[in-house]
Design a protein around this motif. Structure first.
Motif, PDB file in Angstrom:
ATOM      1  N   GLU A 107     -18.391 -12.567  -6.892  1.00 42.28           N
ATOM      2  CA  GLU A 107     -17.444 -13.628  -6.535  1.00 42.28           C
ATOM      3  C   GLU A 107     -16.876 -14.174  -7.838  1.00 42.28           C
ATOM      4  O   GLU A 107     -17.638 -14.580  -8.722  1.00 42.28           O
ATOM      5  CB  GLU A 107     -18.141 -14.760  -5.784  1.00 42.28           C
ATOM      6  N   TYR A 108     -15.555 -14.167  -7.950  1.00 41.21           N
ATOM      7  CA  TYR A 108     -14.887 -14.686  -9.139  1.00 41.21           C
ATOM      8  C   TYR A 108     -14.258 -16.038  -8.825  1.00 41.21           C
ATOM      9  O   TYR A 108     -13.722 -16.240  -7.744  1.00 41.21           O
ATOM     10  CB  TYR A 108     -13.754 -13.749  -9.584  1.00 41.21           C
ATOM     11  N   ASN A 109     -14.295 -16.945  -9.790  1.00 41.44           N
ATOM     12  CA  ASN A 109     -13.629 -18.235  -9.663  1.00 41.44           C
ATOM     13  C   ASN A 109     -12.526 -18.310 -10.713  1.00 41.44           C
ATOM     14  O   ASN A 109     -12.803 -18.434 -11.902  1.00 41.44           O
ATOM     15  CB  ASN A 109     -14.632 -19.376  -9.872  1.00 41.44           C
ATOM     16  N   TYR A 110     -11.297 -18.235 -10.250  1.00 40.13           N
ATOM     17  CA  TYR A 110     -10.140 -18.292 -11.141  1.00 40.13           C
ATOM     18  C   TYR A 110      -9.570 -19.711 -11.266  1.00 40.13           C
ATOM     19  O   TYR A 110      -8.839 -19.987 -12.200  1.00 40.13           O
ATOM     20  CB  TYR A 110      -9.027 -17.388 -10.619  1.00 40.13           C
ATOM     21  N   ASP A 111      -9.857 -20.586 -10.295  1.00 40.85           N
ATOM     22  CA  ASP A 111      -9.102 -21.830 -10.209  1.00 40.85           C
ATOM     23  C   ASP A 111      -9.891 -23.133 -10.204  1.00 40.85           C
ATOM     24  O   ASP A 111      -9.312 -24.181 -10.452  1.00 40.85           O
ATOM     25  CB  ASP A 111      -8.209 -21.796  -8.960  1.00 40.85           C
ATOM     26  N   ARG A 112     -11.164 -23.103  -9.902  1.00 37.18           N
ATOM     27  CA  ARG A 112     -11.940 -24.345  -9.865  1.00 37.18           C
ATOM     28  C   ARG A 112     -12.566 -24.613 -11.238  1.00 37.18           C
ATOM     29  O   ARG A 112     -13.057 -23.702 -11.885  1.00 37.18           O
ATOM     30  CB  ARG A 112     -13.048 -24.268  -8.806  1.00 37.18           C
ATOM     31  N   ASN A 136       0.449 -18.536 -16.906  1.00 43.56           N
ATOM     32  CA  ASN A 136       1.693 -19.290 -16.736  1.00 43.56           C
ATOM     33  C   ASN A 136       1.391 -20.686 -16.210  1.00 43.56           C
ATOM     34  O   ASN A 136       0.442 -20.883 -15.451  1.00 43.56           O
ATOM     35  CB  ASN A 136       2.629 -18.577 -15.756  1.00 43.56           C
ATOM     36  N   VAL A 137       2.228 -21.645 -16.599  1.00 43.42           N
ATOM     37  CA  VAL A 137       2.025 -23.033 -16.179  1.00 43.42           C
ATOM     38  C   VAL A 137       1.932 -23.140 -14.667  1.00 43.42           C
ATOM     39  O   VAL A 137       1.088 -23.874 -14.144  1.00 43.42           O
ATOM     40  CB  VAL A 137       3.145 -23.943 -16.740  1.00 43.42           C
ATOM     41  N   ASP A 138       2.754 -22.402 -13.937  1.00 46.38           N
ATOM     42  CA  ASP A 138       2.709 -22.493 -12.474  1.00 46.38           C
ATOM     43  C   ASP A 138       1.441 -21.868 -11.880  1.00 46.38           C
ATOM     44  O   ASP A 138       1.144 -22.051 -10.707  1.00 46.38           O
ATOM     45  CB  ASP A 138       3.959 -21.862 -11.840  1.00 46.38           C
ATOM     46  N   GLN A 139       0.659 -21.171 -12.701  1.00 43.64           N
ATOM     47  CA  GLN A 139      -0.614 -20.583 -12.269  1.00 43.64           C
ATOM     48  C   GLN A 139      -1.820 -21.423 -12.710  1.00 43.64           C
ATOM     49  O   GLN A 139      -2.956 -21.063 -12.433  1.00 43.64           O
ATOM     50  CB  GLN A 139      -0.760 -19.168 -12.843  1.00 43.64           C
ATOM     51  N   GLN A 140      -1.546 -22.530 -13.408  1.00 43.90           N
ATOM     52  CA  GLN A 140      -2.620 -23.378 -13.919  1.00 43.90           C
ATOM     53  C   GLN A 140      -2.940 -24.498 -12.935  1.00 43.90           C
ATOM     54  O   GLN A 140      -2.058 -25.274 -12.573  1.00 43.90           O
ATOM     55  CB  GLN A 140      -2.221 -24.007 -15.257  1.00 43.90           C
ATOM     56  N   PRO A 141      -4.204 -24.595 -12.511  1.00 41.47           N
ATOM     57  CA  PRO A 141      -4.581 -25.735 -11.670  1.00 41.47           C
ATOM     58  C   PRO A 141      -4.461 -27.032 -12.476  1.00 41.47           C
ATOM     59  O   PRO A 141      -4.475 -27.005 -13.720  1.00 41.47           O
ATOM     60  CB  PRO A 141      -6.037 -25.461 -11.292  1.00 41.47           C
TER      61      PRO A 141
END
Length: 160
Positions: A107-112, A136-141
């Protein structure tokens, strides 16, 4: 020259990780779990084995060769690189479970945002990570945008 990335490299890197973890199982273990939070500049990880009696945190003696901790650390860095997607970044934490049968899952966590424990991690680490694995900025939480701003401010203050 950049390190390999893409699905083939990711599968190859995951197989290496799984093989190393499988080698840490001892008789009676049902599975082994590896949890890690990672940036280019910092790592917090934990290995736990599970047997019918419950959980056992892997003591250092569980590593069957002196090179295993280094090999495992290197294998996860290669896996993180292989999972990088331009503009979308790579994961910040991972959970790998290897069963005694040889089956493995991830399980990968890219955003939390992750907990590096012991007071967290210096926000400059996220700036360093962003340089190695641009997102990219739009991909950054939102939490990442805040940590990047904090890190850049600390770097600017240090340079004064």
């Amino acid at each position: 020259m950049s390190e390999p990335s893409g699905l083939f490299a990711e599968q190859e890197a995951f197989n290496t990780v799984g093989s190393i973890l499988f080698g840490l199982l001892v008789d009676g273990d049902e599975r082994i779990e590896y949890r890690s939070s990672m940036t280019v500049a910092g790592v917090a990880s934990k290995v736990m084995a599970f047997n019918p009696a419950g959980r056992l945190e892997a003591p250092s003696g569980r590593y069957n060769t002196p090179d295993t901790p280094y090999a495992l650390d290197r294998a996860f860095k290669v896996l993180r690189q292989a999972c990088y997607r331009p503009g979308a970044g790579t994961w910040f934490s991972v959970l790998v479970v290897v069963q005694a049968s040889g089956a493995a899952s991830v399980e990968y966590n890219y955003d939390r945002e992750v907990d590096f424990s012991l007071g967290g991690i210096d926000p400059i680490s996220y700036v360093t990570d962003q340089e190695k694995f641009p997102r990219n900025v739009d991909q950054q939480p939102e939490w990442l945008k805040l940590r990047l701003a904090e890190g850049r401010a600390r770097l600017a203050a240090r340079d004064k």
